[in-house]
Structure formats: structure tokens, C-alpha cells
Design a protein around this motif. Structure first.
Motif, PDB file in Angstrom:
ATOM      1  N   ASP A 161       0.830  -1.206  -0.035  1.00  0.00           N
ATOM      2  CA  ASP A 161      -0.183   0.020   0.003  1.00  0.00           C
ATOM      3  C   ASP A 161       0.889   1.312   0.202  1.00  0.00           C
ATOM      4  O   ASP A 161       0.343   2.398  -0.119  1.00  0.00           O
ATOM      5  N   VAL A 162       2.135   1.052  -0.051  1.00  0.00           N
ATOM      6  CA  VAL A 162       3.149   2.316  -0.069  1.00  0.00           C
ATOM      7  C   VAL A 162       4.190   1.981  -1.263  1.00  0.00           C
ATOM      8  O   VAL A 162       4.856   1.476  -1.458  1.00  0.00           O
ATOM      9  N   PRO A 180       5.000 -11.304   2.860  1.00  0.00           N
ATOM     10  CA  PRO A 180       4.527 -11.368   4.451  1.00  0.00           C
ATOM     11  C   PRO A 180       3.925  -9.805   4.727  1.00  0.00           C
ATOM     12  O   PRO A 180       3.263 -10.234   6.004  1.00  0.00           O
ATOM     13  N   MET A 221       4.729  -5.132   9.747  1.00  0.00           N
ATOM     14  CA  MET A 221       4.296  -5.364  10.936  1.00  0.00           C
ATOM     15  C   MET A 221       3.363  -4.453  11.359  1.00  0.00           C
ATOM     16  O   MET A 221       2.284  -4.719  12.189  1.00  0.00           O
ATOM     17  N   GLY A 222       3.059  -3.127  10.789  1.00  0.00           N
ATOM     18  CA  GLY A 222       2.143  -2.307  10.985  1.00  0.00           C
ATOM     19  C   GLY A 222       0.660  -2.865  10.589  1.00  0.00           C
ATOM     20  O   GLY A 222      -0.467  -2.514  11.030  1.00  0.00           O
ATOM     21  N   THR A 223       0.816  -3.718   9.609  1.00  0.00           N
ATOM     22  CA  THR A 223      -0.405  -4.384   8.926  1.00  0.00           C
ATOM     23  C   THR A 223      -0.783  -5.727   9.444  1.00  0.00           C
ATOM     24  O   THR A 223      -1.926  -6.254   9.564  1.00  0.00           O
ATOM     25  N   THR A 224       0.313  -6.435  10.007  1.00  0.00           N
ATOM     26  CA  THR A 224      -0.008  -7.868  10.243  1.00  0.00           C
ATOM     27  C   THR A 224       0.212  -8.057  11.867  1.00  0.00           C
ATOM     28  O   THR A 224      -0.583  -8.790  12.328  1.00  0.00           O
ATOM     29  N   GLY A 225       0.731  -6.927  12.558  1.00  0.00           N
ATOM     30  CA  GLY A 225       1.008  -7.019  14.003  1.00  0.00           C
ATOM     31  C   GLY A 225       1.620  -8.225  14.301  1.00  0.00           C
ATOM     32  O   GLY A 225       2.308  -8.215  15.634  1.00  0.00           O
ATOM     33  N   ILE A 226       2.614  -8.824  13.268  1.00  0.00           N
ATOM     34  CA  ILE A 226       3.441  -9.757  13.812  1.00  0.00           C
ATOM     35  C   ILE A 226       4.949  -9.228  13.043  1.00  0.00           C
ATOM     36  O   ILE A 226       5.165  -8.807  12.034  1.00  0.00           O
ATOM     37  N   ILE A 247       6.970 -14.551  10.784  1.00  0.00           N
ATOM     38  CA  ILE A 247       6.230 -14.846   9.572  1.00  0.00           C
ATOM     39  C   ILE A 247       7.034 -15.565   8.854  1.00  0.00           C
ATOM     40  O   ILE A 247       6.820 -16.874   8.457  1.00  0.00           O
ATOM     41  N   GLY A 300      10.997   0.175   4.036  1.00  0.00           N
ATOM     42  CA  GLY A 300       9.756   0.113   5.005  1.00  0.00           C
ATOM     43  C   GLY A 300      10.456  -0.574   6.360  1.00  0.00           C
ATOM     44  O   GLY A 300       9.927  -1.629   6.999  1.00  0.00           O
ATOM     45  N   ASN A 301      11.567   0.019   6.931  1.00  0.00           N
ATOM     46  CA  ASN A 301      12.101  -0.497   8.051  1.00  0.00           C
ATOM     47  C   ASN A 301      11.737  -1.615   8.885  1.00  0.00           C
ATOM     48  O   ASN A 301      10.984  -1.622   9.670  1.00  0.00           O
ATOM     49  N   ARG A 358      12.787  -4.773  11.301  1.00  0.00           N
ATOM     50  CA  ARG A 358      13.331  -4.430  12.604  1.00  0.00           C
ATOM     51  C   ARG A 358      14.450  -5.576  13.158  1.00  0.00           C
ATOM     52  O   ARG A 358      14.936  -5.488  14.025  1.00  0.00           O
ATOM     53  N   ASP A 390       0.341   7.475  -0.378  1.00  0.00           N
ATOM     54  CA  ASP A 390      -0.956   6.591  -0.907  1.00  0.00           C
ATOM     55  C   ASP A 390      -2.334   6.763  -0.018  1.00  0.00           C
ATOM     56  O   ASP A 390      -3.296   7.113  -0.280  1.00  0.00           O
ATOM     57  N   VAL A 402      -5.346  -3.858  13.549  1.00  0.00           N
ATOM     58  CA  VAL A 402      -4.433  -4.860  14.087  1.00  0.00           C
ATOM     59  C   VAL A 402      -3.521  -4.265  15.084  1.00  0.00           C
ATOM     60  O   VAL A 402      -3.194  -2.692  15.380  1.00  0.00           O
ATOM     61  N   ARG A 446      -1.621  -6.258  17.845  1.00  0.00           N
ATOM     62  CA  ARG A 446      -0.440  -6.999  18.546  1.00  0.00           C
ATOM     63  C   ARG A 446       0.858  -6.215  18.583  1.00  0.00           C
ATOM     64  O   ARG A 446       1.561  -6.381  19.771  1.00  0.00           O
ATOM     65  N   HIS A 447       1.328  -5.800  17.580  1.00  0.00           N
ATOM     66  CA  HIS A 447       2.835  -5.297  17.619  1.00  0.00           C
ATOM     67  C   HIS A 447       2.624  -4.001  18.689  1.00  0.00           C
ATOM     68  O   HIS A 447       3.699  -3.805  19.325  1.00  0.00           O
ATOM     69  N   VAL A 502      -4.617  -8.317  18.562  1.00  0.00           N
ATOM     70  CA  VAL A 502      -5.088  -8.875  17.103  1.00  0.00           C
ATOM     71  C   VAL A 502      -3.705  -8.404  16.141  1.00  0.00           C
ATOM     72  O   VAL A 502      -3.356  -7.527  15.971  1.00  0.00           O
ATOM     73  N   SER A 503      -3.835  -9.833  15.502  1.00  0.00           N
ATOM     74  CA  SER A 503      -2.864  -9.839  14.419  1.00  0.00           C
ATOM     75  C   SER A 503      -3.590 -10.276  13.199  1.00  0.00           C
ATOM     76  O   SER A 503      -4.734 -11.052  13.420  1.00  0.00           O
ATOM     77  N   ALA A 504      -3.181 -10.161  11.868  1.00  0.00           N
ATOM     78  CA  ALA A 504      -4.079 -10.523  10.857  1.00  0.00           C
ATOM     79  C   ALA A 504      -3.028 -10.805   9.588  1.00  0.00           C
ATOM     80  O   ALA A 504      -2.129 -10.227   9.708  1.00  0.00           O
ATOM     81  N   ILE A 517       2.854 -19.806  10.984  1.00  0.00           N
ATOM     82  CA  ILE A 517       2.690 -18.242  11.633  1.00  0.00           C
ATOM     83  C   ILE A 517       2.196 -18.634  13.183  1.00  0.00           C
ATOM     84  O   ILE A 517       2.786 -17.724  14.189  1.00  0.00           O
TER      85      ILE A 517
END
Lengths: 325, 325, 325, 325
Positions: A109-110, A149, A152-157, A162, A207-208, A210, B293, D125, D127-128, D144-146, D166
Motif C-alpha cells: 500500500d506504499v 508477508p 508489522m504495521g498491517t500484520t501485527g507480527i 512470519i 519499510g524499516n 526490525r 498513498d 491490528v 498485536r505489535h 489482534v494480528s492478521a 505463523i
């Protein structure tokens, strides 16, 4: 102190030479030319000293540069794919029935960070076919899996979690990780491909990420492929300030107060200025081109083609150009 | 000589004041505050002199600024939509059964230029319903049509010709044209909305339109709505250079050679420097944010909401926030 | 009475033959084969009688069918583009410096209706270059403009008005209009291209256009190119019912009550059944394939390639396959 | 023999009643109404017998139906989100600091299969953030993770392997899996939400998953949320044939040859007919609506809202409607 931000080994070396006016120790460099439109630079960090000075792990960094990529020359694009494939093949583990896992890092999305996902969407995935037909090898293709994958900002993981999780289940022999990079010079944006054997380091890329992605953390060799899509705004500001100072020095006698002011300005105050310039701009300011959307699409095709022909001996560029949209 | 590139009237005025250290003649300025989170500046160019100094046609330029828009505060977004709607209503021709044609300028394939098309995709279009039910007016809504004409590079046709042709067929009373702008300051990117009654001028906006869009060329009043999505790289470089010089001056006595060098450097040489800095960067270099975006999506919603509630008295923000995605 | 819905002239003819068991009068039909993978059918409606029986205006309807298009055979795709280009060239007005306006009908937000917009996004647009360099003709390319006018539901304006308005401003010699069609048979979806010289009629296509687009309404010749992307649900239901009846008849003696019941069921009651089956399904029910998204992308490339090589003598398929993504 | 394809428990039960004209044993059913626009049916499979007759594992299947969802009634959408959230909360494990992993099944490149990915893109999301601030619980939100794992055809890896991998790394307490379903009746497409505690079975959904996703395979409870987006073409054909036969029977005396022919046609021959009808249509034929693209966007918002307010006590619908686009 201000650190010029670059993800390219060739630029890290450039910077050292500019400041110290000497070749960087512990690093071997070898240049070659292909069809005089493509320049290949092989930077090899051979010892701890070099690693520390370059701020990068030991290993090989291959840079493929083709200024012409800015224009829509389809033949040059194909040549770059072929050159890239050749370099890639040289780095592949020598193993029958090699199984490769392609990872597209970054946030789709970026736009300037979407290179990895775009490449993955163009990869010829075959692993499930090998499973289905219970084959372990094939003369025309090798086993390839691929995933994007997310970030992290969108998956939380953690992205590394992953990838590790999937690797433990799918057991590839090799990971190829694609990521968008930051360059020091706009002229390298979208015209430069870096291939390295040292994985991907935290904070690099647009996208930094970590955590490290390398053989140590993933348990299999990692080939990182990156293309600069942006220049860090602080870097451009720093270059501008240096140029102003250089220009002013040329007006003043060595040793004059003026000259001295300019000299000791150099570091401490320079950094304050950079901050002053960028403060109002807030975080995440990037310098890029208006064409970045199209560039991401074009360059991702070039890289996907390179990976596809490197991993699947049976197909040639004519096919991939037409089969994969 | 180098011209700072800005599409915002408030910045044109700022620049004049910075250089001439005086208020700009022929221009009336009036500021007001809404809920101290939103600042409205009304710049009125009242005569030829002002028009020439501002490099803009005579008329009203309303700027709505809300720094807080950078964060995802939904309440502030709604307030800005309401404030914008109020200003818009004030500018609408007083006519029963008003019919408005909303034009989304720019290229939807170029993220920072996609503001116009994004807004249009969220406009409540009703003209065909008025035709279908043979109505000329309605208490709850007005007749609205909308189009994204694309850019000359993708259509092969002057955008102004496309719009004129459609106007001659659909006979609206008013055109509202939305375009992405270039600001002088990153802090205004995505936090500033300019509404003007003077149409859109060539070369303004991110996507270089070539012909005027105004009442004269289109035959109906034109309200232009713009939001800065980028900063011109040359502008940022220019600001940087000015800051370096200012910093150096503070070290030197007025009248000293040093001071003088700095002073006469100002213009001619400064421009050479800007060119030197940006040359390697090639054309189309922009400074923007990594979030562009998402910003385009958010700000287009704010503007579409403002237009929708301004043109359709019967609907309120609660509805549009939920009906239109 | 129930009317089988088809936008293909070849199917209109099929239907007549099935019902009347004779060749349709006033219509000339000519079949030919290319590389036995591609079948070309030329249907020519030569008089009023034929026009009325076919429910279509007089003129030529060329159908290119290639079942193989369902699979991803890139060579077949190229052959179809070439065959299509050849047919197209034969239909082009013989004029030096021909200027063509390509119109992509349909709604890009409705996948099976997005064919037209997808094709336009892949067209090599050159008109602005001819203007810029003040050329009227060129040996390697011709003047091409293109637009996606959207649909009335999103613009509020009759599509025909938008196109007429732009034509009056841009003065092309020819319009090529692309639209998604409804077929009677799923096997023709995405495997059939219809080229006709009679323009596009109301209610045809997936996206229900309301006014004619033809030489009479637009003032310039119109070549319509269509590909079926859906089958009307009522049509599929009708076919199913016919098959059941046919199957039952095979069990019963000609003349028996049973046989007679089946016979007079045929029309009136059949239609009631179709309605009964589809009622719960609501309006806008379509039969299509799960792959429709990918199919739209593939087939739009084939058609865009055909148009590009037909209008630009200087470029060949190898180029367009690689230049245009 | 032909099996009507449905992923909805309520339809499996319907079918049994239609054929056997009795309530299905081993299954408890309970209906309730909300604001008489929303109907909730709770189907509970309580024993082996019921499980076998229903062709589904033991457990709860909650169906939320709202015909009105076909129209764009934003208030109804909100009500459905709230009803869904309430049902969801009842199914959540009672645990402080619950950590949920939301999985969006399906292929985002196949519109009717893109429901899962669309929902995930709208999930809040967190979790992070819990990791970053080293929190284990919070009164306003839960962890919440997704992820959208993609489909085997594009990743080359079993979806269940990706998810298991995962989970082993991120250790959630609960999985919520979203998938697009096939219904037996078009009227249920986009108007019905099924929530079940039994996970997702192979071959269900639009995108043919191959391995179970349930507590047994994933090691944590799985709540499956599905919405029908298509009707299987064979199912529609089967319904059509049944209707024809029913209609014909009404013309014939019970016991007559005719009646008998119709009777024993029922099964074996009926299936042959279905195949005959669909053969030319090839595989992957679906019946859906022309609006499917928009429907996926709308319904994914409803479901994401339901999940967001169920998992994050601190936010209400007003927020999510505006924060998440």
C-alpha cells in the motif's frame, strides 16, 4: 552526528573515499561492463575492519547499474534481466532439486515500498506442482514458492517471525528476499540492482524491517535483491549543504576566518541545519520521482524475469515476457 | 532566475513578505480560526498590481489549514469537510436547480497526482436521475455530474478540450475542478485545502496542465479546489541554501567581505547551485511523504464529503461517511 | 416471449437455424480457418429482411474464435492479435494521416464490464505527439487518442454525449469502440472477438448503454470490437429447460399426450419457468468463470496489441508485448 | 450422484427437509429475529448421526440473514455488524488478555474469492503495539494480528502450512478465519453471514482449500466466518431441472407412464443432463451478480466492523466507520 543514509554498498564505499580520499581497507572492488550500457560492480567485504568501516556484514555485494533503464528501452530491460539471472545462478547453492522461497518484503500500500510484493506477483511458482506430482527435480524448472508477508504495521507480527514460521513448515533450501532500498543519489533510483549474500539488516529498505533476515536467523542461505526507489530527504539536504560550503570556499583564501568558519561548520552545525530544514517536513519525508508508480511496475518485471529464468532453466525471456502479467 | 514553485496563494504572499519585508499591495488578507484546530485565510487579489506581484489572476483564494490532519483524527476530518462545505456554499451561483460538473484533474496512475480522480470516485452523482425523472430541482439534492478526463499523455487530447466538449453537451451551470498541488513547505502537504474562484492555470498542479481552465475558457464559473501533495525538489533545495547562508551570516560582521560574498551569492550563484544539486536527480523529482498513498485516500474523502454536503442539502456527514466508500 | 440474449451475430444466426432449420435469408456467411486454431466467420447482413431477422443493423460482423485462448498459450494469443489486426486494417478508412479515437466502454469497477477500460489503458496514444511536432502523418505510426468515458451511473452523463462532445473537439476520422458482450454459450466467453462496422446498439454489452454509437450519431465511422465476458442467466436457464424437454421427448412416442404436452409447453410455460427459476436470484445475475479477473487482463492485452499493430505500422508484436504493461 | 453444493449449514438442513420431508435428526435449530430486518438461525449439530446427515462436523453454525443488505442501507449494515459482534463475543474464549489471529482466506485476484483479504485489510491490528509497550492486556482493545496467506496456486505452499507456521511463532489464543462461500440460492449471496465453531473444511469456499483448518490442525480454537458470494452453476442447473419436472408432473396423472418416466428420471438421468448442460461451460463456472465487486467491498466492511467492535471494547461503530477505509 549525521549519517548519510544508503542501502547500497557501492555508495558506502563512495562516501568513505570522498571523506578519507583513499580506498577502503578490507574491501575488494571489481568493475566490469556489459554491452557498455550495463555496469557491474562487485564489492567484497573480506574482513572485520572492512565490515566495520562499511557498516555492513562480510560478504559479496553485486551492483548492476544501467542508467538507460529510466527510458522505456525494452531490449535493455531484457539484457538487465539476463545479466541479473547470470549473477544469481552463480550464487545459487549447487544442489540437485533446489527448492527456493521468494519473499517480497515491503508494504504493497506504499508505492515506493511495493517493489517486493510486485516482484512476487510475477514469480513463476511451482512448489505445489512438485508436491502434486511427487517430483523432487525437473530439467526445465525448479521448486519455487513465494510470499508477501506484509509489514508489522498491517500484520501485527514481526516479518521475520512470519518468514521463519513458513520456512519451518515448507523447508526451502534457499531464500531470495526482495526489498525496496534508499539510495544516496537520485540517479541510482530505479537504475540500480544490488544482489548480496549477506541478507537484509534492520532499518534498511524503505519499510524499516526490525530484525535481521539472514542465514543465521532463517537457517538457510539468503540472497537479498534490492533496488533503490527513494532518496532520504536528510541525505539530499546534506548534499546540498556540502555543495554550498564547497562553493563558498572557492571564494575564500585558505586560512582566512571565513574559510575556517566554513571548515568547522562542516559537521556539528551542518547537522543542526539539516534538522532545521527537515523539522517542518515531519518524519517519513522522501525524495523520489513522479513516475515512481510506473517505475515499480517496470523494475519489478525486470527482477521477476531475472529470477524466473535463473530458477527455471526451461523457460526463456520471450516466454516470461508474455506469460506473466 | 529561480522561481520558488508554489500553487498556494498564501505562500506567494509569504514569499513576497520574506523578500520585501512588507505587505503585498493590491491584495487583501483576512484570517480566522475555527475551533482553534482549523485556520482559514482569505486572500483577495483586488487589482492588476496585486495580480502581477502574486503571479495569479484577480479573485478570491480561500485556504483552509489544519495541521492535525496528519494524524487520523476522524472528528477533525469531519470538521474540515463542514468548514469546506460552508466556504463552498458561499461561492455557489445563487440559482434554483443549480447543475454542477465536478472534474477530477490529474493522472490516477501517478499517486501524488491522483487526488482529483479519487475525489470524483466519491462524489454523489445525480444528474442522470434528474433527467430520468424529468426534474429540474429537488429540495434534498442538486444535479451533479462528474468525470476524470485523464491527462494528455494517456488520452492524446488536451484536457481542456475534453472538458469543453462535455460541457457543450451537458450544459452545467458550474464547474468544480479538483487538482493536486505543489506546496513550498512540506508541512502544508495534505494539511491545506485551497479553494479559488479563478480557475486553474497552466503548469500548476502536479500534473502540468497546459491550458487555462476558467470561466473564460469554459463559459461557466469555475471553482478550483486543490491540496498540496508534493514539494518541488528545487524549492526544498532553495530553502536549504537560504538557511545555510543565513546561518553563515550570523557568524560574520555586516559589511565584511564574507558577508558581502554571502549577499551577492544570493541570487545568480544560488540558482546555479540548485541546478548542480538537482541535475543528477533528473526531471520530475518530488519531495513527498512515505504515506502519500494513504493521504490521497483520506484527503479525497474529506474533500468529496465537503462537496457532497455542499451540493446536496438533504444529506449529512453521517450518511456520506457510510454510503460512499 | 423469452428472447435469448446474445450480442454475437454468429449466435443470432445459430438461433435462427436451430428454430427454423434453414439458413437465414438476407444474410451472407463465409467461414475460414487460420492455422486451424483460429476460426473466422464473416456474417454480412445485406438487406432489411436479414437485418430484421437478425435484430441487427445491416453491415459486416467478423467473428474470430479461438477456443485455445482459455489456456495461457502466448503464441496463440499473438496469432489472434495478428489476425485481428489484419481484419482491422481491412476495415480502416483509406486515408493518409488517419486519426483514430479509441473508446473503452464499460465500468472499470465491474470486473466483467471492465474490458473496454482495460484495453484503452494498453493503447499506444500518439495524437498529442502529432500536435506537438505539428505533423499530420508519419510512416511508423498514426494519430491515436483514447478515452474511458465511464458509465452513466458514475458520470451522470449519457456516454454518447461525452463521446460526441470530445469528437467535436478532437475531430478524429474514425472511432474504435471496445465493449464487453454477453454470449449465449459459456464456451465463447473470452474465446471470441467480434468486429463490426455497425457501431454499438442500446442495451447490448454487459453495461447497458442507452444510446446508439454509430456513424449516424457520431458523424464518423465506428468500428465496434467486443468480447463476451458473461452469459445471461436467463439464457442458460432456457438452454437447460430445452435440454430437459428434448431428453424427455426421446422417451415418448410422437403424437402421444406426453409428447404433445412437451411440445406446447415449449414457449409460453417455458418462459414462466425461467422467471420462476431466476426470480429469487434478483436482477443482474450473470454466469461467468471464476477466472474472469485474469481473463479480462489477458484478452484486453490481445485486443490492444491487435489495435496497436493495426494503427502503428512501425511497431511489431515483440515491441508491444514488452513496452505496454 | 449429483451433490448440491452448499457451504451453508442452513441450506444443508433445507435440502434434507425437501427430500425427506422431515426434520433432520441429531440437529437442533433455533430461529430468532432482530428488528425484523435480520434473522438469526442457530443450527447445532449434536451427534454423529446429525454430523453425517449434514455432511459437517459437530458444533454450532450461526447464520445471520438480512435480505436488505442488497440495498445500500447504511443503518442496516451497522445493525448487522452489531448483531455479528454480539454473536462473536459469545463465542470468544473467556480469557484475560485474549490474543486473536485473523486469517483472510482466498485469492485477492479473484473478485468473488477476495472477501477474506478485503476483511483483513480493514481489521484494526494491535498485536505489535502490545509487544512494543510490553502490555498483556488493555481495557479498550485486545491483541489482534492478521494475515492474508494467499492461495496455493500463488504461493506454492499449503495455506494450512503457512497458517500453522505463523501460529507456532506468534502463539495466538484464537483464530478467526474468513472465507467466501458458495450458496445454493442466489438470494443468499451477500445477504447471509455464517459463523461457526467447527473451522473450515477442504473444498469449501470459493477457493478450494485442501486441508482442514480447525482446532485439531491449528492447536487453537477456530471461529470461521463466511459469506456466500457465488452459486455453483451445477446447483442452479439442478434446481432448474427439478422445476421443469415438477411443472410437467402437475400435467400428468399419478401412475401414468409419463409420471413414472418423470419420476425415475429424477436422479441418474438428471445428473447426466446437468453434465450435458455444463460441459460446454468448462470448469469454474459460477453464477453471481454483476455487482459482485462492490458487494465484496461493502460486506467486507460489515464483517470487519463486527470483528473490530467485538475484539476492541473501547471503539464503537462511529469510529471504525470513519477510521478504517
Amino acid at each position: 552526528m549525521f549519517q548519510v543514509r544508503t542501502d547500497l554498498a557501492v555508495e558506502a564505499r563512495e562516501l568513505y573515499k570522498e571523506n578519507k580520499r583513499q580506498e577502503i581497507p578490507g574491501v575488494e572492488v571489481e568493475k566490469s561492463q556489459v554491452e557498455d550500457a550495463i555496469e557491474i560492480t562487485r564489492v567484497k567485504i573480506i574482513d572485520e575492519k572492512g565490515s566495520q568501516l562499511m557498516g555492513r556484514p562480510k560478504g559479496s555485494y553485486i551492483t548492476i547499474e544501467a542508467r538507460g533503464l529510466k527510458s522505456a528501452d525494452a531490449d535493455l530491460k531484457d539484457s538487465v534481466s539476463k545479466v541479473m539471472a547470470k549473477e544469481l545462478v552463480r550464487l545459487l547453492p549447487k544442489k540437485k532439486g533446489l527448492s527456493t522461497f521468494v519473499v517480497g518484503l515491503g508494504n504493497w500500500d506504499v508505492t515506493p515500498d511495493a517493489l517486493g510484493p510486485e516482484v512476487v506477483s510475477k514469480i513463476l511458482v511451482t512448489r505445489h506442482l512438485f508436491k502434486m506430482y511427487k517430483k523432487t527435480e525437473d530439467p526445465t524448472m525448479s521448486s519455487v514458492s513465494a510470499i508477501t508477508p506484509g509489514v508489522m504495521g498491517t500484520t501485527g507480527i514481526e516479518t521475520s517471525d512470519i518468514i521463519q514460521g513458513i520456512i519451518q513448515k515448507s523447508k526451502p533450501d534457499l531464500v531470495i528476499a526482495i526489498d525496496a532500498l534508499a539510495s544516496r543519489k537520485m540517479e541510482r533510483v530505479s537504475t540500480t540492482i544490488q544482489i548480496s549474500t549477506t541478507g537484509i539488516s534492520p532499518g534498511s529498505g524503505v519499510g524499516n524491517l526490525r530484525k535481521q533476515l539472514n542465514e543465521e536467523t532463517l537457517g538457510v542461505p539468503v540472497i537479498a535483491i534490492g533496488v533503490p526507489t527513494v532518496v532520504d530527504a536528510a541525505t539530499m539536504t546534506n548534499d546540498t549543504i556540502s555543495m554550498v560550503i564547497k562553493a563558498l570556499k572557492s571564494h575564500s583564501k585558505k586560512g582566512s576566518d571565513f574559510f575556517n568558519i566554513l571548515d568547522d561548520m562542516k559537521d556539528n552545525e551542518k547537522y543542526a541545519l539539516i534538522k532545521e530544514v527537515l523539522e517542518p517536513y515531519g518524519a517519513n519525508v522522501i525524495v523520489t520521482t513522479k513516475e515512481i508508480d510506473k517505475i515499480i511496475i517496470d523494475i519489478s518485471q525486470i527482477i521477476a524475469n531475472g529470477i524466473n529464468i535463473a530458477l527455471h532453466p526451461g523457460i526463456d525471456l520471450k516466454d516470461v515476457n508474455r506469460y506473466i502479467n
